[in-house]
Design a protein around this motif. Sequence first.
Motif, PDB file in Angstrom:
ATOM      1  N   TYR A 245       0.839  -1.201   0.000  1.00  0.00           N
ATOM      2  CA  TYR A 245       0.000   0.000   0.000  1.00  0.00           C
ATOM      3  C   TYR A 245       0.873   1.248   0.000  1.00  0.00           C
ATOM      4  CZ  TYR A 245      -3.946  -3.006   0.968  1.00  0.00           C
ATOM      5  OH  TYR A 245      -4.902  -3.957   0.887  1.00  0.00           O
ATOM      6  N   GLU A 246       1.974   1.169   0.757  1.00  0.00           N
ATOM      7  CA  GLU A 246       2.837   2.336   0.835  1.00  0.00           C
ATOM      8  C   GLU A 246       3.385   2.697  -0.524  1.00  0.00           C
ATOM      9  OE1 GLU A 246       5.937   2.282   3.864  1.00  0.00           O
ATOM     10  OE2 GLU A 246       4.450   1.345   5.179  1.00  0.00           O
ATOM     11  N   ALA A 249       0.737   4.078  -2.622  1.00  0.00           N
ATOM     12  CA  ALA A 249       0.430   5.458  -2.241  1.00  0.00           C
ATOM     13  C   ALA A 249       1.519   6.400  -2.742  1.00  0.00           C
ATOM     14  CB  ALA A 249       0.301   5.556  -0.724  1.00  0.00           C
ATOM     15  N   GLN A 258      -6.019   1.715  -4.969  1.00  0.00           N
ATOM     16  CA  GLN A 258      -5.298   0.768  -4.114  1.00  0.00           C
ATOM     17  C   GLN A 258      -6.152  -0.473  -3.882  1.00  0.00           C
ATOM     18  OE1 GLN A 258      -3.853   2.456  -0.445  1.00  0.00           O
ATOM     19  NE2 GLN A 258      -3.264   4.338  -1.490  1.00  0.00           N
TER      20      GLN A 258
ATOM     21  N   ALA B  29       2.548   6.833   4.077  1.00  0.00           N
ATOM     22  CA  ALA B  29       2.233   5.559   4.713  1.00  0.00           C
ATOM     23  C   ALA B  29       0.885   5.637   5.402  1.00  0.00           C
ATOM     24  CB  ALA B  29       3.325   5.208   5.723  1.00  0.00           C
ATOM     25  N   ARG B  31      -1.610   7.237   4.453  1.00  0.00           N
ATOM     26  CA  ARG B  31      -2.710   7.185   3.489  1.00  0.00           C
ATOM     27  C   ARG B  31      -2.955   5.759   3.001  1.00  0.00           C
ATOM     28  NH1 ARG B  31      -1.633  10.855  -1.368  1.00  0.00           N
ATOM     29  NH2 ARG B  31      -3.111   9.401  -2.242  1.00  0.00           N
ATOM     30  N   ALA B  32      -1.987   4.901   3.240  1.00  0.00           N
ATOM     31  CA  ALA B  32      -2.100   3.565   2.664  1.00  0.00           C
ATOM     32  C   ALA B  32      -3.238   2.776   3.318  1.00  0.00           C
ATOM     33  CB  ALA B  32      -0.787   2.820   2.853  1.00  0.00           C
ATOM     34  N   GLY B  33      -3.751   1.796   2.597  1.00  0.00           N
ATOM     35  CA  GLY B  33      -4.908   1.032   3.056  1.00  0.00           C
ATOM     36  C   GLY B  33      -4.638   0.323   4.367  1.00  0.00           C
TER      37      GLY B  33
END
Lengths: 362, 305
Positions: A245-246, A249, A258, B29, B31-33
């Motif tokens: 995810y990072e 992003a 995502q 980071a 913002r990540a899921g």
Amino acid sequence: MTGPDNSVDTAGATSPAQGGAAPAGAASEPRTPRGPHGEQGSGGDTSAEEKRLARRSKRARWDLKASPYAFVAPFFLFFAAFGLFPLVYTGWTSLHKVQLGALDDQQWAGFHNYARLLDDDFFWNALWNTFTMGVMSTVPQLLLALGIAHLLNYRLRGSMAYRVALLTPYATSVAAAALVFTLLFGFDSGMINWGLGHLGIDPVNWREEHWYSQAAISSIVVWRWTGYNALIYLAAMQAIPHDLYESAALDGASRWRQFIHVTVPMLRPTILFTVVVSTIGATQLFGEPMLFGGSSGYKGGADHQFQTLGMYMYEQGWVNFSLGRASAIAWVMFLLLLVLAALALVVQRLGPRLRTAMRSQR
Amino acid sequence: MTSPTLLEPASPAPQPPPAGTERTRRSFAKRAGGQLHAGPVAYTVLTVLSLLSLFPLVWTLIASSRTSGRLAETPPPFWFGGNLLTNLERAWNEGGLGKAMVNTTVVAGSVTVGTVLFATLAGFAFAKLRFRFQNMLLMLTIGTMMVPPQLSIVPLYLWMADLNWTNQLQSVILPTFVSAFGVFFMRQYLISALPTELIEAARMDGASSLRVVWHVVFPAARPAMAVLAMLTFVTSWNDYLWPVIALNQENPTVQVALNQLGQGRIPDQAVIMAGALLGTLPLLVAFVAFGKQIVGGIMQGAVKG
């Protein structure tokens, strides 16, 4: 078990009690430190001692060898008796004419039962109903579960309360759920028609009309199983590494992107698993429509509009007393499942290859 | 179930070390899921869905506390009436729910004991022991999960009729006494939860296989055994198709009794609802008490299964 195996061999030489199978003696004896030298020093006892030793290590080795089989045996004995044998026997019965009233009088019928099924409109109707209700219950259920799992995967206050609330329908039996929903879907005074009335929609005949009755029955399935599937998806989501995810992003992917490009692909095996399991469940759909239909529920409504294969099997076997035909229906269901399982395998194996092939074409 | 990560999966996995990460990277980071706090939309949607999930059950309670006549009026009742005890009593006595509850407790209890015991033994063998045909037998076990129970019903019925066991509880208990899912579930758990060294140490001390099982395997497997027991009890309590065929109204399980209520044995909707409530009540109580563990157990089974 190579480790313990070795240890027993050496142990047998050093300490007599080691590896022994006798529970009470074994616990107390090994505490006395007795090396090989000590044993040799014990004079006249040697041969008796050695015999005892040999017996013990033999018993220990036998114990090691046999115990795995002893541990799996109960499962396989019960499985053979109540799973495998009936499975094969159903095939055998399906080739016979067997009446429920005269079980001992079986007559060879060859493939007659199967042949009659092919000519039978009610069979095809049941097959089609099973398919349409399968789609109507499985697709919304899994999509909804995926969405719920995504929401539960956020940092959430009281997330356990949500999880328990969403899973509670799973604890409700088919029978109880079907009875409650039957009342909620009532024509005159059902709560759902009452609610629709407030939205300016005419009351719907949830029991008689083909698609509406199927939708009502599917909603029972969706209600009972969505939370369960959501938890399975959630578990798989939490196993996805956060770096993915990072980096997504960092590449500027929105949360929706995502979800589509990281979460869903990473969940592919889990999604396939739930699809297979729900499909098996859908082929077996029985209790919900049976109870939704009331006193002659096995017919699946006045027009057989929601009769499934499972109900048709019940009708043939336990209403019309023709167990041979019921067996034939059971075997057709089994063959259908095998075809579906093969399809799932093909999709799993060929899916990625097809996609790369299409990409290279572009 | 022991490891806190499974029970409290909401707390995110340990962050990668912040060393050398400048401000911008950390905000990315965030913002990540899975890292982000849920917004009002997520809370609203989840709350609505949770209420939808609970509503039919709450309404069962409301309907059980009313009279049949009131249920037939529009609008349907939204609040409790005073008829709950009468309806429960009628369902218990006239609907045969009383005997059915006792029967179902016997059935679900025995099936749970058998399933958990044999699944732990077989799961241990598949996880930690080596023997010939091991992989083949394991594949066979997994394969049996694919076979629908409908397929065995006709011969089982013929067989039970032969033994004069129809209408007797053992005809419902024995066919579900072991479970392939249970074996697989225990195997997956024990592979990681039971250190092989522990078994070896016990053997060095001279423990027989049975002692190893009793003193090492069972203690290590206890959390998973508890989860499997709960899942098995729920499944067995709610089992429908085979009990409906194998048992009649003289000796029913709860589901058989509810089936008869649904087919108009007592044409009183409020009593029927009281029966539905009674039939689910033990499981609901268990859910209130052990909801957290059950959720954890299903998630655990899902990760590993």
